[in-house]
Enzyme design. Structure first.
Site, mmCIF file in Angstrom:
data_model
loop_
_atom_site.group_PDB
_atom_site.id
_atom_site.type_symbol
_atom_site.label_atom_id
_atom_site.label_comp_id
_atom_site.label_asym_id
_atom_site.label_seq_id
_atom_site.Cartn_x
_atom_site.Cartn_y
_atom_site.Cartn_z
ATOM 1 N N ALA A 19 0.834 -1.210 0.000
ATOM 2 C CA ALA A 19 0.000 0.000 0.000
ATOM 3 C C ALA A 19 0.866 1.256 0.000
ATOM 4 C CB ALA A 19 -0.922 -0.007 1.217
ATOM 5 N N SER A 42 9.343 0.816 8.788
ATOM 6 C CA SER A 42 10.189 0.196 9.793
ATOM 7 C C SER A 42 10.528 -1.218 9.373
ATOM 8 C CB SER A 42 9.447 0.198 11.133
ATOM 9 O OG SER A 42 10.020 -0.740 11.986
ATOM 10 N N ALA A 53 -1.788 -12.190 -5.569
ATOM 11 C CA ALA A 53 -2.673 -12.437 -6.707
ATOM 12 C C ALA A 53 -3.482 -11.177 -6.967
ATOM 13 C CB ALA A 53 -3.611 -13.607 -6.412
ATOM 14 N N LYS A 81 -2.331 -14.581 -14.786
ATOM 15 C CA LYS A 81 -3.506 -15.135 -14.110
ATOM 16 C C LYS A 81 -4.749 -14.902 -14.969
ATOM 17 C CE LYS A 81 -6.388 -14.419 -10.010
ATOM 18 N NZ LYS A 81 -6.605 -13.661 -8.765
ATOM 19 N N PRO A 99 -13.652 -16.854 -14.370
ATOM 20 C CA PRO A 99 -12.740 -16.358 -15.406
ATOM 21 C C PRO A 99 -12.660 -14.832 -15.445
ATOM 22 C CG PRO A 99 -14.871 -16.841 -16.390
ATOM 23 C CD PRO A 99 -15.014 -17.094 -14.902
ATOM 24 N N VAL A 189 7.438 4.743 13.951
ATOM 25 C CA VAL A 189 6.625 5.837 14.492
ATOM 26 C C VAL A 189 6.218 5.449 15.917
ATOM 27 C CG1 VAL A 189 4.439 7.084 14.276
ATOM 28 C CG2 VAL A 189 5.766 6.531 12.226
ATOM 29 N N LEU A 336 -4.333 -2.207 4.251
ATOM 30 C CA LEU A 336 -4.932 -2.963 5.356
ATOM 31 C C LEU A 336 -5.394 -2.056 6.483
ATOM 32 C CD1 LEU A 336 -2.392 -5.934 5.339
ATOM 33 C CD2 LEU A 336 -4.750 -5.946 4.476
ATOM 34 N N THR A 347 -8.911 -8.899 -3.954
ATOM 35 C CA THR A 347 -9.423 -7.535 -4.138
ATOM 36 C C THR A 347 -8.663 -6.470 -3.337
ATOM 37 O OG1 THR A 347 -11.105 -8.204 -2.520
ATOM 38 C CG2 THR A 347 -11.789 -8.056 -4.808
HETATM 39 P P1 FAD Z 1 1.674 -4.097 5.418
HETATM 40 O O1 FAD Z 1 2.258 -4.955 4.366
HETATM 41 O O2 FAD Z 1 1.445 -4.691 6.767
HETATM 42 O O3 FAD Z 1 2.640 -2.854 5.571
HETATM 43 C C1 FAD Z 1 2.585 -2.020 6.702
HETATM 44 C C2 FAD Z 1 3.794 -1.114 6.694
HETATM 45 O O4 FAD Z 1 3.686 -0.206 7.776
HETATM 46 C C3 FAD Z 1 5.112 -1.851 6.855
HETATM 47 O O5 FAD Z 1 6.085 -1.259 6.035
HETATM 48 C C4 FAD Z 1 5.454 -1.597 8.319
HETATM 49 O O6 FAD Z 1 6.844 -1.622 8.560
HETATM 50 C C5 FAD Z 1 4.893 -0.186 8.474
HETATM 51 N N1 FAD Z 1 4.631 0.159 9.854
HETATM 52 C C6 FAD Z 1 3.713 -0.371 10.708
HETATM 53 N N2 FAD Z 1 3.818 0.226 11.909
HETATM 54 C C7 FAD Z 1 4.801 1.148 11.798
HETATM 55 C C8 FAD Z 1 5.393 2.074 12.694
HETATM 56 N N3 FAD Z 1 5.016 2.164 13.965
HETATM 57 N N4 FAD Z 1 6.373 2.855 12.242
HETATM 58 C C9 FAD Z 1 6.809 2.787 10.969
HETATM 59 N N5 FAD Z 1 6.285 1.921 10.072
HETATM 60 C C10 FAD Z 1 5.315 1.119 10.499
HETATM 61 N N6 FAD Z 1 -4.329 -8.832 -1.541
HETATM 62 C C11 FAD Z 1 -4.476 -9.090 -2.836
HETATM 63 O O7 FAD Z 1 -4.776 -8.170 -3.597
HETATM 64 N N7 FAD Z 1 -4.289 -10.338 -3.329
HETATM 65 C C12 FAD Z 1 -4.017 -11.381 -2.532
HETATM 66 O O8 FAD Z 1 -3.830 -12.490 -3.025
HETATM 67 C C13 FAD Z 1 -3.941 -11.164 -1.145
HETATM 68 N N8 FAD Z 1 -3.696 -12.179 -0.292
HETATM 69 C C14 FAD Z 1 -3.675 -11.915 1.060
HETATM 70 C C15 FAD Z 1 -3.574 -12.966 1.961
HETATM 71 C C16 FAD Z 1 -3.614 -12.708 3.326
HETATM 72 C C17 FAD Z 1 -3.553 -13.840 4.292
HETATM 73 C C18 FAD Z 1 -3.684 -11.385 3.801
HETATM 74 C C19 FAD Z 1 -3.667 -11.100 5.268
HETATM 75 C C20 FAD Z 1 -3.762 -10.345 2.912
HETATM 76 C C21 FAD Z 1 -3.786 -10.596 1.541
HETATM 77 N N9 FAD Z 1 -3.935 -9.571 0.639
HETATM 78 C C22 FAD Z 1 -4.074 -9.833 -0.677
HETATM 79 C C23 FAD Z 1 -3.910 -8.190 1.097
HETATM 80 C C24 FAD Z 1 -2.533 -7.589 0.808
HETATM 81 O O9 FAD Z 1 -1.537 -8.392 1.393
HETATM 82 C C25 FAD Z 1 -2.446 -6.174 1.350
HETATM 83 O O10 FAD Z 1 -3.546 -5.431 0.903
HETATM 84 C C26 FAD Z 1 -1.193 -5.502 0.856
HETATM 85 O O11 FAD Z 1 -0.070 -6.283 1.099
HETATM 86 C C27 FAD Z 1 -1.034 -4.144 1.512
HETATM 87 O O12 FAD Z 1 -0.637 -4.264 2.844
HETATM 88 P P2 FAD Z 1 -0.250 -2.928 3.576
HETATM 89 O O13 FAD Z 1 0.822 -2.265 2.829
HETATM 90 O O14 FAD Z 1 -1.491 -2.167 3.850
HETATM 91 O O15 FAD Z 1 0.268 -3.452 4.991
#
Ligand code: FAD
Length: 506
Positions: A19, A42, A53, A81, A99, A189, A336, A347
């Site tokens: 993200a 971090s 995916a 895919k 599909p 943070v 997330l 999604t």
């Molecule tokens: P994260 O990857 O958790 O990143 C959070 C970031 O914030 C990290 O860099 C961390 O270091 C940083 N952070 C947190 N706290 C602090 C702090 N205090 N100080 C500094 N930095 C901090 N999505 C799909 O589209 N397709 C899929 O197939 C899919 N499969 C998934 C399967 C599972 C089991 C899960 C749980 C999720 C899946 N997702 C999927 C969702 C997808 O993984 C996430 O939407 C995507 O990876 C984005 O995550 P994120 O960047 O929001 O969070």
């Protein structure tokens, strides 16, 4: 006198998972050097490390950023895919394919599906509607080629997305964003300072003593929602009663069959994903902790892999639902931190992509008009609810009664918005959707029919199209599909020719 609104000077992104880096890449591409963009992440905390995916609109995201497809697939150890094979969802021993593309081809003013349904209900078909999906024809043959731009050809009736390594994806986007001026700061943070007068975020404090000020903060900190929830208390709508899975155990394994599709296999207390990449296969068992322990889930996963596990299984915990406000004051939650509806239809990365595009379209100036936040929240809520309904359908439309989870799902009440759609389909064979729905008619058809939900009748107009040679057209479409697939290269050969990644340790 208040000063006139001015464009933003500083945007701070907290989080460097998919993200964070998708946001940094797209924002830097959109605003150029007019605004300083800082990303804090971090390494000690790390990322969620899954999310491999995707669905077809990811290609528009890449195109918008000018990312070359073959470079992208190569650098992320990616694969193609064509959809998702769902195994054991409607009932044990039964599979179907969702599909990326349409069924059949249009040959009359009535949609293909209406004619097929009429034939099917009259007992004049000898197989599932999958037999008329180009994606499935290619997928089961292990083939891949790009769709044809010539809309007269059957090869134009499919679409595609990617699988990729989540870590390599974030790294790829990091290079892209840093090359466009984004500053990355390593640090954790530990505190968020709010302005006394309006509760806006003024700055974040890091464990290394740095204090980073900003006008707009993007919370990409993952499940905990460091800014949006912990600092601002935006609230969370819990959807676990509709989407009951709350854990996933994930493990990569040695590469097996290099399928151009994802497989989702329903298990006793959830479902297992299988995502083929060039250097490994990604696997996970998404499950409901009320019905299975983490150890049992891990054991089930490990006994259902293509090859040797390449790491210890890792459990991730989540609560399905969404933030009540995605944009609160001067903070927008993306990824997330905004919500999670489980990975069943891939999604989440899509929601990130659309959150970013929506933010760019509604980008505030430093007056931070609350109207913009209101519109952003309204659009995003609708988007979440539409996707939520489609996901719930997979759990609801099941004949399985062999375990507590499936008995619960088959009996659970669903949102009115979904019940309305199901009623239309069951009663009149109609698909009701507005054109802004992410999942269009073929997706709904795939899940309804694939999971054994049949309408009482085909849509009325299909019965009034006298003289249309339906059986003949169906046969022609099948032949055209077979010939088209026979001429395509295998997925392996396509990758080897265009975007083979260098070998790396998985
Ligand atoms: P994260 O990857 O958790 O990143 C959070 C970031 O914030 C990290 O860099 C961390 O270091 C940083 N952070 C947190 N706290 C602090 C702090 N205090 N100080 C500094 N930095 C901090 N999505 C799909 O589209 N397709 C899929 O197939 C899919 N499969 C998934 C399967 C599972 C089991 C899960 C749980 C999720 C899946 N997702 C999927 C969702 C997808 O993984 C996430 O939407 C995507 O990876 C984005 O995550 P994120 O960047 O929001 O969070």
């Amino acid at each position: 006198m208040t000063s006139a609104p001015a464009p933003l000077n500083t945007i701070v992104i907290v989080g460097g998972g998919s993200a964070g880096w998708m946001t940094a890449a797209a924002l830097s591409h959109a605003v150029g050097n007019t605004c300083k963009i800082t990303l804090i992440e971090s390494e000690a905390i790390g990322t969620v490390g899954v999310g491999e995916a995707t669905i077809p609109p990811i290609r528009h995201f890449n195109q918008r950023l000018g990312i070359d497809e073959t470079t992208f697939v190569r650098e992320t150890q990616g694969s193609y895919k064509l959809g998702i094979e769902f195994v054991d969802w409607g009932k044990l021993g039964h599979s179907y394919f969702h599909p990326f593309g349409q069924y059949g081809a249009e040959f009359d003013q009535v949609p293909f599906y209406h004619h097929w349904m009429r034939e099917h209900l009259a007992g004049r078909t000898d197989g599932p509607i999958d037999d008329f999906s180009m994606c499935w024809a290619m997928a089961k043959a292990g083939k891949f080629a790009h769709p044809s731009p010539d809309r007269r050809l059957i090869q134009s009736t499919f679409d595609y997305a990617y699988h990729f390594d989540a870590g390599l994806y974030a790294a790829f986007l990091r290079r892209f964003a840093e090359a466009r001026g984004v500053t990355r700061i390593e640090g954790k943070v530990v505190d968020t300072a709010l302005r006394a007068e309006d509760g806006f975020i003024q700055a974040v404090a890091l464990d290394n003593g740095m204090r980073i000020e900003g006008e707009l903060f993007i919370d990409c900190s993952g499940f905990r929602g460091l800014l949006i929830e912990e600092a601002l208390g935006a609230g969370y709508d819990n959807w676990q009663h509709w989407l009951p899975c709350d854990r996933a155990v994930a493990v990569p394994c040695e590469r097996g069959d290099f399928t151009p599709y994802t497989r989702s296999t329903a298990r006793e207390a959830g479902w297992q994903w299988r995502i083929p990449l060039q250097h490994r296969t990604g696997n996970g068992y998404v499950h409901c902790s009320e019905f299975i322990s983490e150890d049992e889930a891990a054991a089930t996963l490990l006994s259902n892999l293509d090859g040797k596990a390449l790491a210890d299984p890792r459990t991730l915990r989540f609560v399905t639902g969404k933030r009540r406000k995605f944009w609160d004051r001067n903070c927008v939650a993306i990824g997330l931190s905004a919500g999670f509806m489980e990975p069943l239809e891939s999604t989440s990365l899509h929601l990130i992509q659309y959150a970013i595009l929506r933010l760019i379209a509604l980008l505030p100036d430093n007056s931070m008009s609350p109207l913009l936040a209101r519109e952003y929240n309204a659009q995003t809520t609708l988007e979440y609810e539409r996707i939520r309904d489609f996901l719930i359908l997979h759990y609801k439309a099941t004949e399985r009664q062999d375990s507590d989870l499936w008995r619960y799902c088959a009996a659970m009440p669903v949102p009115d918005s979904l019940q309305y759609k199901i009623d239309h389909f069951r009663t009149n064979g109609m698909l009701v959707a507005d054109e802004r729905e992410l999942f269009a008619n073929p997706s709904w058809i795939a899940v309804y029919l694939g999971q054994g939900m049949l309408p009482a009748r085909a849509p009325a107009l299909a019965h009034m199209r006298e003289g249309v040679p339906v059986a003949e057209r169906l046969a022609q479409i099948r032949t055209a599909m077979q010939e088209a697939v026979a001429a395509m290269p295998s997925h392996d050969a396509f990758i080897a020719r265009h975007c083979a990644a260098p070998p790396i340790a998985a």
